[in-house]
Structure formats: C-alpha cells, structure tokens
Scaffold this active site. Structure first.
Site, short mmCIF file in Angstrom:
data_model
loop_
_atom_site.label_atom_id
_atom_site.label_comp_id
_atom_site.label_asym_id
_atom_site.label_seq_id
_atom_site.Cartn_x
_atom_site.Cartn_y
_atom_site.Cartn_z
N LYS A 87 11.97 -3.00 -40.25
CA LYS A 87 10.68 -3.65 -40.31
C LYS A 87 10.87 -4.98 -39.61
O LYS A 87 11.75 -5.76 -39.96
CB LYS A 87 10.30 -3.89 -41.78
CG LYS A 87 9.09 -4.76 -41.98
CD LYS A 87 8.92 -5.08 -43.47
CE LYS A 87 7.97 -6.25 -43.66
NZ LYS A 87 8.08 -6.83 -45.01
N SER B 292 8.72 -10.07 -49.31
CA SER B 292 8.44 -11.50 -49.23
C SER B 292 7.15 -11.83 -49.96
O SER B 292 7.08 -12.79 -50.74
CB SER B 292 8.32 -11.93 -47.76
OG SER B 292 9.56 -11.73 -47.11
#
Lengths: 295, 295, 295, 295
Positions: free
Chosen positions: D165, D46
């Site tokens: 994650k 991201s």
C-alpha cells in the site's frame, strides 16, 4: 488557445560545441523535430539550460527558433529573478515573435517568496506584455519554491495568463481541479511521468524532455489517449515511465543529451560545471534503447 | 591573507529608487560604512540582490565599490550557473580591482550537482583567475545545494582558494575542523547567528547582514571575542541573535533594508517581486531598535 | 534544580544478547559509568532504543537504573504518541523513582502537530505528574517535528517543566535566548556537536551519546569550559566533534554501540532491523580510537 | 489473492469516548460499513490511530474486527519499530484471524534505515508468519522514510509478500512498473488522490480514508473504472479529490472523524494530543458535504 497548447511540446535542448552554443547543430535538431508530430517547442527551458546562457545567447537562440518555426508553436522561457528583468526579456521574446512566454517562479529569496509575491509577480508581467503567458512551476529547479493551487486559481482569471506547466511531482491534479471551471486556462504536464495520468485528469498537453529523443512515440501516447485507447496508452505510458527514469531520471539534462545523441539528434555535453555521462553509462543507455527497439 | 579576512564584513545592500539602482545612495552608504570599524564589503552578495541585477548594473556597482574602497577590503559575489560565465564575471571583477571573489555554488540542476561537480567547478575557476577565491555555501539560497566538508578540504589546498563563507545553519564547525590543518584557508560565518560560536570554534570573521545596520556593534562583538572577554561577548551575541531574528530572520533582505532605513542608512525597497515591509511591521521594528537603545 | 541538570549526562545504551535485553550487561555498564564524573543517566533515550522496547522491558530497565543509581541523577524517556500513554508511563517512571522525565514530541501525525498541540500536550503531562519534566526536541528522530522557541518560552513558565534537551542541528541558541529571563528553566545540548558552543551561549549541560564511550573526556570538556579555559576547551571540542562524526554521525546508535565495545563497555548489536557495523567498519573505528590515544 | 485485494478498503477509524476506546461505537460503524460495497477493512491503520493505542487495546480491536468481519477482508496494521515486536504483533493478529498484515516501515532511526535494512526487515517478518504480508510505505507518517522501487521489486518475489500500500505522493507508478512482471504482487493506493490515476496505471485497489465517510461513492469510482467509463470516473475522481483536500487534506484523521460524524458514522475526537476541529471548521465542512449532495 486550447488548440495551440494541446499535445506534445519539446523542451528543446541547446547544443554546445566546446562550451560555445552550437547554433548550426540546434538548427539541424529543429528541422528534424519539425518533421515529427510535435505541437511545438519550448525554447530556453530548463532542458535548454537557459540559466547557463548569457542574455545575448538567449536572444540569438530565440531568433533561431522563430526562423525555423515552420508550423510549430514556440514557447520561450523568460523567467528571471526580478519582475523587471522578466518583463524585459519577455518583451524581447515577443518582439522576436514567439507565441507564448513560460515564466518560472523566482526562487533566490525562497524564504520570502509566497503566494502574495507570486501573484503580484505574474500579474505585473502579464499586464506588461502582449503575448500570452504560461506559469512554470518546477520546485525541483527552484529549491522547493512552488505556487499554490489557490494562487493559480486567482491568476488563471487574468486574460493574458493562459495556462501553466507543472513539473512538481504531485501537484498537477490540484492545479487541474482548481481551474477546471475557468475558461481558457490550460494545464500542461512537465514530465512524461505524469503526462498520461495528467491527460486522464484534464491536462491538455505536456512539455516532455523525452520528446527531444523520441518525439513521435511521445505523440503516439497522446494520440492513444485522445482516441480513447486507454489500455494501449497505459502500456506505452509505463514503458516510457521506465525509459524516462533512465534518461532524465538519473542524469537530468545530461541524460537527455546522451539519449539525443543515441537517437540521432545532436546532444553533446551540457555546459559546465554539469558533467557528461561516462562512457559506460552512455553505452548502457544505448543498449537499453536498442533492447526496447527504440533505435 | 588572514589579516584581510578577519573581522566584520558587510554584505552591502543595493539601494533602488523606483526599481532603478540608486548609485548615489549606494555611494553615501559606502562612505558612512567606511567610517566604521568594518574590515570590508561584500559587493554583489545575496543581500546586494545580485541575482536581480543585470550584468551592466553589476559591473557599475563593482566600480563604485572600488572607487569608494578607502582602506576597506572588497569582495565581489560572482557566482553564476555556468563555469564559463562565472569565470567571465570574476575576471571582470578582477580587472575592476576587487580583492576577492566570493563564488556561490551553482544550483539550478540541483539533482546532479554533487561534490565532483563542485570540485571541478571551483578548481577551474580558481585556475583561471588571478585574485583569490572564496567559496560561498548557502543552502538557504540554493534550494539545498551544499558542499561537503570533504570537498572543501580538497579545494582548500588550491593555492588560489583562500577560504569560504558558510551560511548554512549547521555546517560551519564541520568546515572548520576539516580544514584546520591546512595553511591559509579561512572560514567566515555568513550570519550573526553563528558568528560568535563560529569564532569560538575557529572562524576568523563574518559576513553579517546586520553590519549594514549596526556595523560598529558587530565589530564590538568581534573585539570582545578577540580580547578574551567571553562573557561580555556572549551577552552581546545573544542580544544580536534576537535582533537578527527580527531583521533578516523574518523578512530577509527586505528586513535588512527596513532596518537600514531605521538606522540612518539608505535602505528603501528590495527589487520586485520582493515586498517591502508593511507600515506596521516597520514601525514595530523601529520601536524594537529604540527600546534596545540602538537608535 | 540547576545543579541536578548541569554537566554531562549519558543517554545510556541498552545492551541486547540475541535480541533479548541484556540486563546483566546493562548493570555492568551502569556500575562502570557510575565511577566516572558524569552527572547522570538518561534511561530509555533514543540511544537506549526505547522505541524498540516493550512496555515491560522499559519498566524493568527503569528499575535497574534506579537500583544502580548511586549518586547519579536518573532521567527517563517517556514520550509516547498519545498524551494518555505518556502520562501513564511517566507516572510509572515516577513511582519507580527516577528524577526527571524527558518527553519527546509526538510525531506520527506530523501534518497536524503544531505549537498549539504541543503546548497542550506538555501542559497536560506536567499537570498530571509529580516529577519535573524535560521537553525533548529531536527533529532527526521525529521526521522533522520540532517545537518553536515561542512555544518553549510559554511552556518554560510551567512550574513542573524545568528544561529541555535539544537535538536539532540549529535550534539550541534560539531556545536559550527565548528562555534566559525565565527562572529555573535549563537547556541541555543533545549532541557533543553543539555541547561546547551551547555552553558558551548559555546551556547548562549535555546528553551526549559519546559519554557512553568516553565519559570522562566529555566531562573534561565541561570542566574546561567551567574553568574558563576556552582555548583548551575549543581544542578538545574540535577533537570530539570529529570523533563523533565517526561514531554516531554515520551509524547512529549502531556506531555508539560499536564504540562502546571498543572502549570496554558492553555494546553489542542494536535491536533489529538496525544493522551492526561490518567487521571492516568496526576495525577502522577501533584504529581511529587507538590513533587518537583514546584506548 | 488478487480478488481479495481489489477494490476499496476502509482504513477504519477508532472511536474514542472521553479518551477510552469506544468498542461499541466501533462495532456500530463496522456493521454499517459492512452493508456497503467495500472489499474490506484495514484495522489498526494510520487512521485507526494505532500508534496511539496500547497493545491491549490493539488486540481487543482486532478481535472486534474479526468478530464483525461478515464477508469482508480484514487487514491489520502491525508495524512496530523492532523486527521482533512486529513479528509478535503479526502473530497475534494471525491467531485472531485477520486475512493480511500491513506493515509500515520502521522510522525512528531514519538516518540508518535504508533498503538493506528494509529488505531484511520485511523478509524476516514474512518468513516468520503464516498470513500474507503487505508492505506499507507512508513517508508522510515516517518522517520521510521510504522504500525504493528496487527494494520492493526484490521483496515482491517473496511468496508471503503479496502487495504493498503506497501513501507517498509520487511513488505509486514507480512501484507498479517495477513489479508488473512479478506474479501475485499487487499495489494499492493509500489515498483517493491517486486511486483513480493509480488504477489507470495498474493498481488493483485502494485504502481510502474517505471510505470511512462515503464508502459507496468510493466504490462507485472503482466500478466506473472497472467498467471502462473513463470520463465518468474522471469526473467523480476530481470531485472526490477536492472533497478529500477538505477532509484529510487539512486535518488528517481529525478531519476524517469530523466527516464521519457528518455522514452518520461515529467519528468523535482523535486521541489527544490531536485536536478536534473547531465548531466553525466542522460547520463549514458539513455545509460543503450538503452543497455537494453527499448528505
């Protein structure tokens, strides 16, 4: 003050017999809980279903707690929608003899309840009572109304605001770091889910619905942390985390009451319209407690 | 029943003088509103700040509405968190002489308030009172608790449940289509924002905070719709949609009260901790009313 | 411009055969849809699963739409996460010959996508292309990212921004009232749920997933409105509202594709990981279409 | 496998020069980061703005990471909306030579993306690639799409799914307790905010945007935990918690990039439409770093 806020508090449930408050059953629960290592009780908390009680019932219940206080600390949930009514109820609680009031954020007019409103609210209440105040932040019960860490920081300096109980899923660290340089302000975790992680980060105690059910095991977790036995604490934390998901996680206060019954306390049904667990659900929960060696 | 639920209802505000209920001011507002074309009043609604009133204040207010009823219909907001307390308050309202009770969904234990809980809740209340019941769905006030169209469809068949007031942003059509084949069940819009679109789709009336301020203009919109003047209705609707965004849109009940002051009613401040509009905000609002030719 | 944006648009589905784009099947659908009264197609819309297509597939599909355009208007969904890529794709669409681009708000960095970002975004795109741009607001697909009415008002003055398609549940009126005094800016409803209510309030057309399935009935609703037959329009609207809840309401594009199969178009499965309807679900849907006389 | 997933990973930022990828600047950052104690890089995460990159750019960037790998582990973010495209990109990443793929949940059709869809999705991907897969759960980026602990438990048994994650605010403990009895499945914290609390509860590492800025200090926190210096770790954790609120907390990747500039890495601007920090904001951030002795 720190001493009185450290450790495990029980957000003690209110028993009902055919929808009437079971004062006798409550007294029995209190006596039994007082024989454990808990630091104290939160009377009229969310798990006490205080929003489902009339004012009269609330006052009689507070009297019962104070009468059966023993050596425990008594907090009383006194948050109403208006500042005026919260002050009135807090003063009654003070007169009855509780040690702290725990005041939930108002929430009905959510759209216009912001930090400014909340700072005014808590300041005015704290100014008008003579017992110490705890802020109670619980967005799960207030439809998302939450108080910012910045507002908490500001309020933490008020001499009569001594701490907060946080039941948001993710906020507790933020409250801790924003008040750690302020004297005599303490943060309590509002759930076993972040009790141990909270302690690790600086919380001093917890108000734990599971403490209605397995008070001494909750206290054991606290003691392991205090004694620096981090690995043992971690293992017990993870065990209680799973247990909690099966108790209040799915069924909120109805689950806590079912678990109380399972563990020999008087649980019974929550007041309507809340539903009690079905037979099968309760059986499954009981089996889980047995499997885990908790009964 | 349809006749008594059609048209414009005022969720009448509760005036406060230095935090005390202003009964005299309320009476003056009622008398003036009774000279307009509104169908009736909702006493103890959200805009009446009923969650910030004590039980005593609530009852005195209901008596005042009934005494000053004139030819208007009186609805009373009686929703509490417990079934038991809602029934008690609804019975009191019945005894005092209101025409309908309007019962908000409970919301504190949001996580476990589902359709089954709500169906039990409304059924038990409707079974235990002798005046007709309206369901009040307002997720903006209940932290997102909402009742499904399927549950409404089921409840709509109860002989004592005669309609609902919907204040969700997007649900009203769903409630209408799911009950349109059921006799004697009516849907009211809980905001001017979807009053006209709601009427177009089958709603029979509206409970409109703006009717505290410009009651006859709200009634004019209703009449334009009834007379098939769709284009004129549309224009007025869009005008009121914008107006509403400046009144309750930003400031909720505090905006409604400021606007009431502007239009010659007694508005005053909402009860604390809600904040009143600042001087500049109020001036700006007044200028807007003037510019639009509303004062 | 208003003429080209009025009436019913189809957010045309993309057929897949064993996960490959079914260009031939798409062409057949287009030919059949072109024989109906729809105003045009939205290629690469949400229902076209454009986010699940590679760039190459997107371009080939656009070429197919333009080649099979007939007398219909072609809009192309070209919104990407970066301004740069959206401009590139929009220019490709322009070169291929579509009439409008429809640009969804970016959404990945939701936390920092605000009105300022969106105003910059749309302005820069509109400045850099030579075909008119429609803003596409769809918080259901963007995780809640939405553009404010104030931002829309500002953007509406850009000579190359000619309208918007709104698929939020509750925003359309706000966009309409905030742009009604601006020349040459038009609002389209992004769902049958608020197509008729939207028209009543000032929308000029709709992009309706149901138009993949029953295009002429959607057009009939539009015509009833245009001809002032409000009561008939209302009845049809409510019927389609219910139908839609069973088609895209529960199953989104998978429901639309199942319904397309039922109505004789090529629907097939959505691209994975989306699931197709189960046999029973599809049968139930088909029965409903039959019961309603739609097949 | 545990060794390769333990410790601190950098979700390495992608530099842009006038909106073009700055490959040279990226290489410089990598070389400098490789001289620190980090365990590895997440390329195309991201914070790498992978959703704003074209496929070509993504592949060139992956090649750059592998070429500059040194002794570090390379994870690659390869999640797309369709199963098919995610597999294609993951295979490309595998061919280029990364060690793990990290696959974000799809999110566009949020309404119909449930556990069943996600289990199918991850299973099919893991079945079709030859490098180990990490599940990436990040509801803040997916508009609320999240994977349940139950689904994670099921997927954790897949031989090619080796961990996850988690960047949700409150889920990490739930994932840990639900997989702790499964061999060779590891949980990484997606934020410094719950890195230390996560480690305490059983996480093995973290992918920390702050590691773009102060990699060795992040590693120091990890080492303190590993060495059982809980009190020192707590202090550093709280310090970094506050720092993080000022870096990615307010400004997401734009804040991380500003902080990277401040700490001598190449940060620059995020790709448009994201905004860079204003001069004053950046100055304030720099002052804070200086005050804390971080530069």
């Amino acid at each position: 003050m720190k001493n009185k806020l450290s450790g495990v508090f029980v957000p003690t449930i209110t028993p009902f017999i055919n929808e009437e408050v079971g004062y006798k059953e409550l007294e029995q629960n209190l006596k039994r809980l007082n024989n454990t290592n808990i630091m104290g009780h939160l009377a009229l908390g969310s798990n006490g279903e205080y929003k489902s009680l009339t004012r009269n019932e609330q006052l009689k219940i507070l009297e019962l707690f104070v009468k059966n206080k023993g050596k425990k600390v008594i907090m009383a949930g006194t948050g109403c929608e208006s500042t005026r009514e919260t002050i009135q109820l807090s003063k009654e609680a003070e007169k009855i003899g509780v040690d702290f009031v725990s005041v939930l954020t108002p929430s009905y007019f959510k759209k216009i309840i912001n930090d400014k409103v909340l700072i005014n609210y808590y300041t005015e209440i704290a100014d008008n009572i003579n017992i110490p105040l705890l802020i109670y932040n619980a967005p799960g019960f207030t439809g998302g109304v939450t108080i910012s860490a910045r507002a908490i920081r500001k309020l933490a300096s008020h001499p009569n605001i001594v701490g907060m109980k946080d039941s948001s899923k993710s906020g507790i660290q933020s409250y801790i770091v924003n008040t750690m340089d302020i004297d005599d302000f303490y943060v309590l975790a509002g759930s076993i889910n972040f009790f141990f992680p909270g302690l690790i980060c600086g919380a001093v105690g917890g108000v734990l619905s599971l403490a209605n059910v397995i008070p001494n095991i909750c206290c054991e977790l606290y003691n392991l942390y205090i004694n620096g036995e981090i690995n043992k604490a971690k293992k017990l934390h993870l065990k209680l985390f799973i247990l909690n998901s099966k108790v209040s996680g799915v069924n909120a206060v109805s689950g806590v009451k079912a678990a109380a019954d399972i563990c020999g306390y008087f649980g019974g049904n929550a007041r309507k319209p809340l539903l009690a667990l079905g037979k099968d659900e309760k059986k499954e929960l009981e089996d889980y407690f047995r499997k885990e060696g908790l009964i």
